[in-house]
Design an enzyme around this catalytic site. Structure first.
Site, PDB file in Angstrom:
ATOM      1  N   CYS A   1       0.807  -1.231   0.000  1.00 49.76           N
ATOM      2  CA  CYS A   1       0.000   0.000   0.000  1.00 49.76           C
ATOM      3  C   CYS A   1       0.839   1.281   0.000  1.00 49.76           C
ATOM      4  O   CYS A   1       0.323   2.362  -0.299  1.00 49.76           O
ATOM      5  CB  CYS A   1      -0.949  -0.006   1.188  1.00 49.76           C
ATOM      6  SG  CYS A   1      -2.012  -1.460   1.157  1.00 49.76           S
TER       7      CYS A   1
ATOM      8  N   HIS B   1      -3.418   7.128   1.714  1.00 52.31           N
ATOM      9  CA  HIS B   1      -3.849   5.772   1.341  1.00 52.31           C
ATOM     10  C   HIS B   1      -5.200   5.491   1.984  1.00 52.31           C
ATOM     11  O   HIS B   1      -5.432   5.848   3.145  1.00 52.31           O
ATOM     12  CB  HIS B   1      -2.790   4.773   1.815  1.00 52.31           C
ATOM     13  CG  HIS B   1      -3.237   3.357   1.714  1.00 52.31           C
ATOM     14  ND1 HIS B   1      -3.800   2.837   0.568  1.00 52.31           N
ATOM     15  CD2 HIS B   1      -3.218   2.340   2.624  1.00 52.31           C
ATOM     16  CE1 HIS B   1      -4.106   1.567   0.778  1.00 52.31           C
ATOM     17  NE2 HIS B   1      -3.760   1.248   2.005  1.00 52.31           N
TER      18      HIS B   1
ATOM     19  N   ASN C   1     -10.431  -0.700   0.113  1.00 54.39           N
ATOM     20  CA  ASN C   1      -8.979  -0.524   0.092  1.00 54.39           C
ATOM     21  C   ASN C   1      -8.427  -1.253  -1.135  1.00 54.39           C
ATOM     22  O   ASN C   1      -8.338  -2.484  -1.141  1.00 54.39           O
ATOM     23  CB  ASN C   1      -8.405  -1.100   1.395  1.00 54.39           C
ATOM     24  CG  ASN C   1      -6.895  -1.047   1.463  1.00 54.39           C
ATOM     25  OD1 ASN C   1      -6.224  -0.719   0.490  1.00 54.39           O
ATOM     26  ND2 ASN C   1      -6.354  -1.395   2.617  1.00 54.39           N
TER      27      ASN C   1
HETATM   28  O1  UT7 Z   1      -3.900  -1.225   3.562  1.00 56.99           O
HETATM   29  C1  UT7 Z   1      -3.001  -2.022   4.237  1.00 56.99           C
HETATM   30  C2  UT7 Z   1      -2.964  -1.881   5.677  1.00 56.99           C
HETATM   31  N1  UT7 Z   1      -4.120  -2.424   6.347  1.00 56.99           N
HETATM   32  C3  UT7 Z   1      -4.686  -1.643   7.271  1.00 56.99           C
HETATM   33  O2  UT7 Z   1      -4.329  -0.508   7.410  1.00 56.99           O
HETATM   34  C4  UT7 Z   1      -5.767  -2.270   8.142  1.00 56.99           C
HETATM   35  C5  UT7 Z   1      -5.724  -1.611   9.501  1.00 56.99           C
HETATM   36  N2  UT7 Z   1      -6.717  -2.162  10.422  1.00 56.99           N
HETATM   37  C6  UT7 Z   1      -8.033  -1.896  10.312  1.00 56.99           C
HETATM   38  O3  UT7 Z   1      -8.467  -1.190   9.412  1.00 56.99           O
HETATM   39  C7  UT7 Z   1      -8.931  -2.447  11.377  1.00 56.99           C
HETATM   40  O4  UT7 Z   1      -8.159  -3.055  12.380  1.00 56.99           O
HETATM   41  C8  UT7 Z   1      -9.990  -3.471  10.854  1.00 56.99           C
HETATM   42  C9  UT7 Z   1     -11.061  -2.749  10.051  1.00 56.99           C
HETATM   43  C10 UT7 Z   1      -9.322  -4.529   9.997  1.00 56.99           C
HETATM   44  C11 UT7 Z   1     -10.675  -4.156  12.027  1.00 56.99           C
HETATM   45  O5  UT7 Z   1     -11.270  -3.181  12.878  1.00 56.99           O
HETATM   46  P1  UT7 Z   1     -11.027  -3.173  14.447  1.00 56.99           P
HETATM   47  O6  UT7 Z   1     -11.832  -2.086  14.984  1.00 56.99           O
HETATM   48  O7  UT7 Z   1      -9.544  -3.149  14.688  1.00 56.99           O
HETATM   49  O8  UT7 Z   1     -11.657  -4.553  14.875  1.00 56.99           O
HETATM   50  P2  UT7 Z   1     -10.966  -5.816  15.583  1.00 56.99           P
HETATM   51  O9  UT7 Z   1     -10.170  -6.582  14.596  1.00 56.99           O
HETATM   52  O10 UT7 Z   1     -10.316  -5.402  16.851  1.00 56.99           O
HETATM   53  O11 UT7 Z   1     -12.252  -6.654  15.945  1.00 56.99           O
HETATM   54  C12 UT7 Z   1     -13.251  -6.162  16.859  1.00 56.99           C
HETATM   55  C13 UT7 Z   1     -14.441  -7.102  16.865  1.00 56.99           C
HETATM   56  C14 UT7 Z   1     -14.031  -8.560  17.068  1.00 56.99           C
HETATM   57  O12 UT7 Z   1     -15.064  -9.189  17.799  1.00 56.99           O
HETATM   58  P3  UT7 Z   1     -14.924  -9.455  19.382  1.00 56.99           P
HETATM   59  O13 UT7 Z   1     -13.700 -10.298  19.529  1.00 56.99           O
HETATM   60  O14 UT7 Z   1     -14.786  -8.092  19.986  1.00 56.99           O
HETATM   61  O15 UT7 Z   1     -16.196 -10.144  19.712  1.00 56.99           O
HETATM   62  C15 UT7 Z   1     -14.015  -9.118  15.672  1.00 56.99           C
HETATM   63  O16 UT7 Z   1     -14.241 -10.508  15.625  1.00 56.99           O
HETATM   64  O17 UT7 Z   1     -15.100  -7.059  15.593  1.00 56.99           O
HETATM   65  C16 UT7 Z   1     -15.146  -8.370  15.027  1.00 56.99           C
HETATM   66  N3  UT7 Z   1     -14.995  -8.227  13.586  1.00 56.99           N
HETATM   67  C17 UT7 Z   1     -16.033  -8.137  12.746  1.00 56.99           C
HETATM   68  N4  UT7 Z   1     -17.349  -8.123  12.950  1.00 56.99           N
HETATM   69  C18 UT7 Z   1     -18.149  -7.985  11.881  1.00 56.99           C
HETATM   70  C19 UT7 Z   1     -13.838  -8.183  12.863  1.00 56.99           C
HETATM   71  N5  UT7 Z   1     -14.111  -8.036  11.558  1.00 56.99           N
HETATM   72  C20 UT7 Z   1     -15.468  -8.013  11.460  1.00 56.99           C
HETATM   73  C21 UT7 Z   1     -16.353  -7.882  10.375  1.00 56.99           C
HETATM   74  N6  UT7 Z   1     -17.691  -7.873  10.635  1.00 56.99           N
HETATM   75  N7  UT7 Z   1     -15.929  -7.768   9.113  1.00 56.99           N
END
Ligand code: UT7
Length: 349
Positions: A113, A276, A306
């Site tokens: 990215c 980005h 993305n």
């Molecule tokens: O471009 C390259 C670089 N990549 C990035 O910059 C990505 C950077 N990271 C992010 O954008 C975010 O971390 C994500 C969007 C990928 C995830 O968001 P988050 O707020 O960090 O969520 P998390 O991974 O901490 O998950 C929180 C909760 C979890 O559930 P519990 O354990 O709290 O019950 C996940 O299982 O949200 C759940 N979860 C989802 N729920 C519904 C994770 N993904 C999803 C989903 N739909 N797609």
């Protein structure tokens, strides 16, 4: 002193947009979750049989037409992708052949990215050394191939229900699966005798964080593709989203300040912060930490998700075509991606 201008741009988004509701048919997710956590409403996926070079071709033709140039005018192609058509060779030579300019050197950059920052530096060096006067920079991704499902029909309204196994696998990988999409952006850069061009660049790579965002499969395995690799899901991206998020919101504000100070400009003087498009919340946090007004940080992630290396050229193309981005403006480009690779550049365009 050589500089450059962006004289053309183009973008190509394949197929129809897939909404968050469409993804909800194959995994446990919701429109509300995806919108709130990322700002994404829809993304495009290219059809099977299309690769990054095919998407790039469409964007490249538009960029050349925009600049009033022909493929034969190109001195160099810089091809940014993390989803090349093949394991080898890279997609750059395929694009040159498809465009009808075989023989033009075509360099693939594997910087994920953050690739546009590296391409700007390479282009700047090629212009300064006299090796090139007209350079095509591409960002193109066909990420549909690493989505964690095979039953694409299940995403269609009224389509077949996915198997329990497929639904569970997609749900296990939903963190990355909801953010990535396909598309291509192209920029045509032409050398000028004096500026404008790249004023400063703060650029970094750090492989210690490999396991925070990568595809485990590769040439460390023998063979590098096997049923076992697929069974262990090592062909799918592994992403520690929270960790990558933290890197972005801490490292990028530092890079932006450094790039501005090296360019001898204040953050107030920057017309646009072209970031980005990984997650709107990342860019919002960086913006707040940097004290930059929201109207200077454009976003299009809602429509495309993305698209990795393609987000910045797609956004630049939109802004050139709708008149927001004008010659003479000061722009700060910032990005962080797998590698990790990250940084910020200041350009006068
Ligand atoms: O471009 C390259 C670089 N990549 C990035 O910059 C990505 C950077 N990271 C992010 O954008 C975010 O971390 C994500 C969007 C990928 C995830 O968001 P988050 O707020 O960090 O969520 P998390 O991974 O901490 O998950 C929180 C909760 C979890 O559930 P519990 O354990 O709290 O019950 C996940 O299982 O949200 C759940 N979860 C989802 N729920 C519904 C994770 N993904 C999803 C989903 N739909 N797609």
């Amino acid at each position: 002193m050589a500089g450059f201008r962006i004289t053309g741009s183009g973008r190509y988004l394949p197929g129809r947009p897939y909404t968050n509701q469409d993804l909800g048919r194959i995994m446990d997710t919701s429109d509300e979750w995806v919108r709130q956590r990322t700002g994404i409403e829809q993304r495009h996926f290219c059809p099977e049989g299309q690769g990054a070079s095919d998407l790039a071709l469409e964007a490249a033709k538009l960029a050349l037409a925009d600049a009033g140039r022909q493929p034969a005018d190109l001195d160099y192609i810089l091809f940014n992708t993390m989803t090349p058509d093949h394991f080898f060779p890279g997609s750059g030579p395929l694009l040159g052949a498809a465009l009808g300019c075989p023989g033009v050197p075509a360099l693939d950059l594997r910087m994920q990215c953050a690739a546009m920052l590296f391409s700007l530096q390479v282009a700047d060096g090629l212009f300064r050394s006299g090796a090139a006067s007209t350079i095509l920079i591409i960002g193109a991704e066909a990420q549909a191939g690493f989505m964690p499902w095979t039953n694409w029909a299940a995403l269609e309204p009224g389509g077949p229900k996915p198997s329990v196994e497929e639904y569970e696998r997609a749900t296990r990988h939903r963190g990355y699966a909801v953010i990535f999409g396909d598309g291509a952006g192209a920029l045509l850069l032409e050398r000028t005798d004096e500026g404008p061009g790249l004023l400063s660049l703060d650029l970094h790579s750090d492989g210690r964080y490999l396991d925070q965002l990568y595809i485990p499969a590769g040439y460390r395995k023998r063979p590098y593709v096997s049923g076992e690799i697929v069974a262990r899901e090592e062909h799918l991206p592994q992403m520690l989203g929270r960790e990558v998020f933290k890197h972005a919101v801490t490292k990028l504000p530092t890079s932006v300040r450094k790039a501005c100070s090296d360019a001898g400009v204040t953050l107030d003087q920057i017309d646009w912060f072209i970031a980005h498009q990984a997650n709107d919340r990342i860019n919002e946090t960086i913006r707040e930490r940097s004290g930059v007004p929201a109207e200077k940080v454009p976003s299009n992630i809602a429509r495309y998700g993305n698209t990795s290396t393609a987000t910045i050229p797609i956004l630049v193309d939109e802004m050139r075509r709708d008149g927001r981005l004008k010659a003479g403006q000061l722009v700060c480009v910032l990005a962080l991606g797998a590698g990790l690779n990250w940084g910020a550049a200041v350009l006068r365009i």
